[in-house]
Write an enzyme that holds these catalytic residues in place. Structure first.
Site, PDB file in Angstrom:
ATOM      1  CE  LYS A 175     -28.505  61.048  21.615  1.00 59.90           C
ATOM      2  NZ  LYS A 175     -29.003  60.289  22.824  1.00 59.90           N
ATOM      3  CD  GLU A 249     -40.677  72.882  22.808  1.00 60.03           C
ATOM      4  OE1 GLU A 249     -41.024  73.086  23.987  1.00 60.03           O
ATOM      5  OE2 GLU A 249     -41.136  73.516  21.849  1.00 60.03           O
ATOM      6  CB  CYS A 283     -42.373  67.920  29.264  1.00 57.01           C
ATOM      7  SG  CYS A 283     -43.422  67.865  27.802  1.00 57.01           S
ATOM      8  CD  GLU A 382     -39.218  68.120  34.505  1.00 58.65           C
ATOM      9  OE1 GLU A 382     -38.005  68.015  34.248  1.00 58.65           O
ATOM     10  OE2 GLU A 382     -40.075  68.283  33.620  1.00 58.65           O
TER      11      GLU A 382
HETATM   12  P1  NAD Z   1     -32.003  64.355  29.072  1.00 58.28           P
HETATM   13  O1  NAD Z   1     -31.800  65.808  28.896  1.00 58.28           O
HETATM   14  O2  NAD Z   1     -31.169  63.641  30.049  1.00 58.28           O
HETATM   15  O3  NAD Z   1     -31.784  63.610  27.694  1.00 58.28           O
HETATM   16  C1  NAD Z   1     -32.520  63.931  26.524  1.00 58.28           C
HETATM   17  C2  NAD Z   1     -31.717  63.547  25.302  1.00 58.28           C
HETATM   18  O4  NAD Z   1     -30.573  64.388  25.186  1.00 58.28           O
HETATM   19  C3  NAD Z   1     -31.171  62.128  25.303  1.00 58.28           C
HETATM   20  O5  NAD Z   1     -31.214  61.649  23.976  1.00 58.28           O
HETATM   21  C4  NAD Z   1     -29.735  62.322  25.772  1.00 58.28           C
HETATM   22  O6  NAD Z   1     -28.885  61.278  25.347  1.00 58.28           O
HETATM   23  C5  NAD Z   1     -29.369  63.630  25.117  1.00 58.28           C
HETATM   24  N1  NAD Z   1     -28.374  64.468  25.799  1.00 58.28           N
HETATM   25  C6  NAD Z   1     -28.170  64.605  27.126  1.00 58.28           C
HETATM   26  N2  NAD Z   1     -27.205  65.531  27.351  1.00 58.28           N
HETATM   27  C7  NAD Z   1     -26.805  65.997  26.136  1.00 58.28           C
HETATM   28  C8  NAD Z   1     -25.859  66.965  25.699  1.00 58.28           C
HETATM   29  N3  NAD Z   1     -25.106  67.654  26.554  1.00 58.28           N
HETATM   30  N4  NAD Z   1     -25.730  67.191  24.380  1.00 58.28           N
HETATM   31  C9  NAD Z   1     -26.501  66.519  23.490  1.00 58.28           C
HETATM   32  N5  NAD Z   1     -27.396  65.584  23.832  1.00 58.28           N
HETATM   33  C10 NAD Z   1     -27.560  65.321  25.141  1.00 58.28           C
HETATM   34  O7  NAD Z   1     -33.557  64.183  29.398  1.00 58.28           O
HETATM   35  P2  NAD Z   1     -34.373  62.849  29.743  1.00 58.28           P
HETATM   36  O8  NAD Z   1     -34.117  62.471  31.157  1.00 58.28           O
HETATM   37  O9  NAD Z   1     -34.179  61.826  28.676  1.00 58.28           O
HETATM   38  O10 NAD Z   1     -35.887  63.381  29.574  1.00 58.28           O
HETATM   39  C11 NAD Z   1     -36.615  63.965  30.587  1.00 58.28           C
HETATM   40  C12 NAD Z   1     -36.638  65.475  30.443  1.00 58.28           C
HETATM   41  O11 NAD Z   1     -37.185  65.844  29.181  1.00 58.28           O
HETATM   42  C13 NAD Z   1     -37.532  66.150  31.460  1.00 58.28           C
HETATM   43  O12 NAD Z   1     -36.879  67.274  31.998  1.00 58.28           O
HETATM   44  C14 NAD Z   1     -38.739  66.598  30.646  1.00 58.28           C
HETATM   45  O13 NAD Z   1     -39.449  67.685  31.174  1.00 58.28           O
HETATM   46  C15 NAD Z   1     -38.123  66.921  29.345  1.00 58.28           C
HETATM   47  N6  NAD Z   1     -39.144  66.899  28.290  1.00 58.28           N
HETATM   48  C16 NAD Z   1     -39.522  68.093  27.713  1.00 58.28           C
HETATM   49  C17 NAD Z   1     -40.508  68.130  26.730  1.00 58.28           C
HETATM   50  C18 NAD Z   1     -40.949  69.409  26.082  1.00 58.28           C
HETATM   51  O14 NAD Z   1     -41.564  69.372  25.038  1.00 58.28           O
HETATM   52  N7  NAD Z   1     -40.668  70.564  26.655  1.00 58.28           N
HETATM   53  C19 NAD Z   1     -41.098  66.922  26.311  1.00 58.28           C
HETATM   54  C20 NAD Z   1     -40.704  65.743  26.922  1.00 58.28           C
HETATM   55  C21 NAD Z   1     -39.711  65.742  27.904  1.00 58.28           C
END
Ligand code: NAD
Length: 477
Positions: A175, A249, A283, A382
């Site tokens: 997803k 992550e 990230c 962040e």
């Molecule tokens: P997000 O959490 O809004 O969304 C990430 C994914 O999760 C999307 O596919 C979204 O549709 C889904 N999602 C959101 N809420 C959900 C829920 N309650 N249940 C299931 N799925 C859900 O994040 P974003 O804005 O897309 O990405 C940016 C974030 O990702 C930043 O905080 C960044 O630091 C983090 N990130 C972390 C890593 C790592 O390896 N630690 C790598 C890349 C990005």
């Protein structure tokens, strides 16, 4: 505008059950470039059922056979590298020089993990210290794995999960982020060309509704999530309630400590990648630069010059370093932090304004703030954009204290001429990944977020282990 009405389920592109659409907007042109289905719980259910049907046969294939599919996928992605790179650039604004790295990184990662399979499943017999018996320790896949990913590295972050899940013998439902479904579709075209058995790899595009349905589906055996700490907490709670294995992550606010003897040239050559890779939407970005007070004027000016002179503009131009950020909403969020920095008393040495540096596209001004103190929100939260905070220290104990004064613990960097001294400082930083004099990352070494940056491990043999459990079989002699 490309209109897609399908999802990849059970080995084919099939019409989505959902009739709602997600629109993909190119953040440079601000034009809608595609629409894909906004998947519902029904779509997730169809995909999870297909994956569950495919699981028994896939897990019982020899690991070498599963690995052959993974190697074929690596070749297929490499063959499509240029197309995939330009999809990434158009759907999230990643500069093409960075986007071109994604398929190469994906192929390398797939090959590395394919090579770990035999080791992960090697025979393991142990004597029983309380009897004359012995035990055969076998490793078993966790079942259907739900892979949920964000938009910032739309191919790589899926591959990091897909490769170990498939080698482990799991079948998967992917997803991807609603902002970047097209790179995921391109990946599934490659999966289709390889000819994986039906149901082994499935794709449902959608947003939070689809993500939550996947997390909570009764036939899912493992969730691996990359994204924000807020969403990660929700998923962690659901996984706790369901007693479902989960890898999270999450976000970061990583420190880069510059030691008193560090080379200014090495810092200048590495700071963009360390702090602002992918227009700061990384990230692992080290967005807190912690410098000796005695060198702060020199180093702040140096870093600000490097940031100010990095080319900003059209992400399809190979010389561009800063592209637009992913969306209008995200631009407004980053600009909110730039305004906050000024209001909190930090000084913008470069950038700092809210006017867009371009007439069109979701651009922000790459910004370096100095006079930042550890308790300011711009030093704690962040931002996920090209915004760097410079903090100063008097002695290295204070530098380490500032580095660890964060709810996050994802990454870090230490700049210094003496590798032993830098390593000793790295050992005192409470983070999962620390680069010495550069942006550190290695697909063969474990990647784990500490504190609010996550739970569990990806990469290497340890990451493969996160899709496996054990069955121990005990003999009397
Ligand atoms: P997000 O959490 O809004 O969304 C990430 C994914 O999760 C999307 O596919 C979204 O549709 C889904 N999602 C959101 N809420 C959900 C829920 N309650 N249940 C299931 N799925 C859900 O994040 P974003 O804005 O897309 O990405 C940016 C974030 O990702 C930043 O905080 C960044 O630091 C983090 N990130 C972390 C890593 C790592 O390896 N630690 C790598 C890349 C990005």
């Amino acid at each position: 505008v490309e209109i897609h009405e399908t999802m990849y389920v059970d080995g084919a592109w099939v019409p989505a059950r959902s009739t709602a659409a997600l629109h993909v907007i190119d953040p440079f042109t601000e034009q809608t470039i595609a629409a894909v289905p906004d998947g519902t719980a029904d779509d997730i259910d169809a995909a999870v059922r297909a994956a569950a049907r495919a699981f028994p046969a896939w897990r019982h294939r020899a690991v070498a056979e599963r690995s052959r599919f993974i190697l074929a996928l690596a070749d297929e992605i490499e063959r499509r590298a240029e197309v995939i790179a330009s999809i990434i650039t158009s759907e999230n604004g990643t500069p093409i020089s960075e986007a071109r790295y994604a398929p190469l990184q994906a192929a390398t990662h797939l090959r590395l993990v394919a090579g770990l399979g035999e080791q992960a499943f090697a025979d393991d017999i142990r004597a029983n210290p309380l009897s004359s018996g012995r035990s055969l320790v076998t490793r078993v896949p966790l079942g259907v794995a739900g892979l949920i990913t964000p938009w910032n590295y739309p191919l790589s972050l899926i591959i990091i999960k897909l490769a170990p899940a498939l080698v482990a013998g799991c079948t998967v439902v992917i997803k991807p982020a609603p902002e970047t479904p097209l790179a995921a579709r391109a990946l599934l075209d490659a999966v289709d060309a390889v000819g994986f058995p039906a149901g082994v790899v499935n794709l449902v595009t959608g947003g939070v509704e689809a993500g939550q349905a996947l997390v909570e589906h009764p036939a899912v055996g493992k969730i691996s999530f990359t994204g924000s700490t807020g969403a990660g907490r929700w998923i962690g709670e659901a996984a706790g309630r369901l007693l479902r294995p989960v890898t999270l992550e999450l976000g970061g606010k990583s420190p880069a400590i510059v030691l008193p003897d560090a080379s200014a040239d090495v810092l200048a050559a590495n700071i963009l990648k360390v702090a602002m890779r992918n227009t700061g939407q990384t990230c692992k970005a080290c967005t807190r630069l912690i410098v000796p007070e005695s060198r702060s004027a020199e180093l702040t000016e140096l870093v600000a010059d490097v940031v100010a002179s990095a080319p900003l503009g059209d992400p399809t131009d190979p010389s561009t370093y800063f592209g637009p950020v992913v969306s209008r909403r995200h631009r407004d969020r980053v600009n909110g932090y730039i305004a906050l920095g000024g209001a909190e008393g930090a000084r913008a040495v470069t950038g700092g304004g809210l006017e867009s540096p371009r007439e069109r596209g979701f651009f922000v001004q790459p910004t370096v703030f100095d006079r930042v103190t550890p308790s300011m929100r711009i030093a704690q939260e962040e931002i996920f954009g090209p915004v760097l905070s410079v903090l100063t220290y008097r002695d290295v104990d204070e530098a380490v204290h500032i580095a660890n004064d964060s709810p996050y613990g994802l990454a870090g960097a230490v700049f210094g001429e003496d590798e032993d001294v830098a390593t000793a400082i790295a050992r005192r930083i409470d983070s999962g990944n620390i680069g010495i004099n550069h942006y550190g990352s290695n697909a063969a070494a474990p990647f784990s977020g500490h504190k609010d940056s996550g739970l569990g491990t990806e990469f290497g043999l340890e990451g493969l282990g996160s899709y496996l459990s054990y069955t121990s079989i005990h003999y009397t002699s």
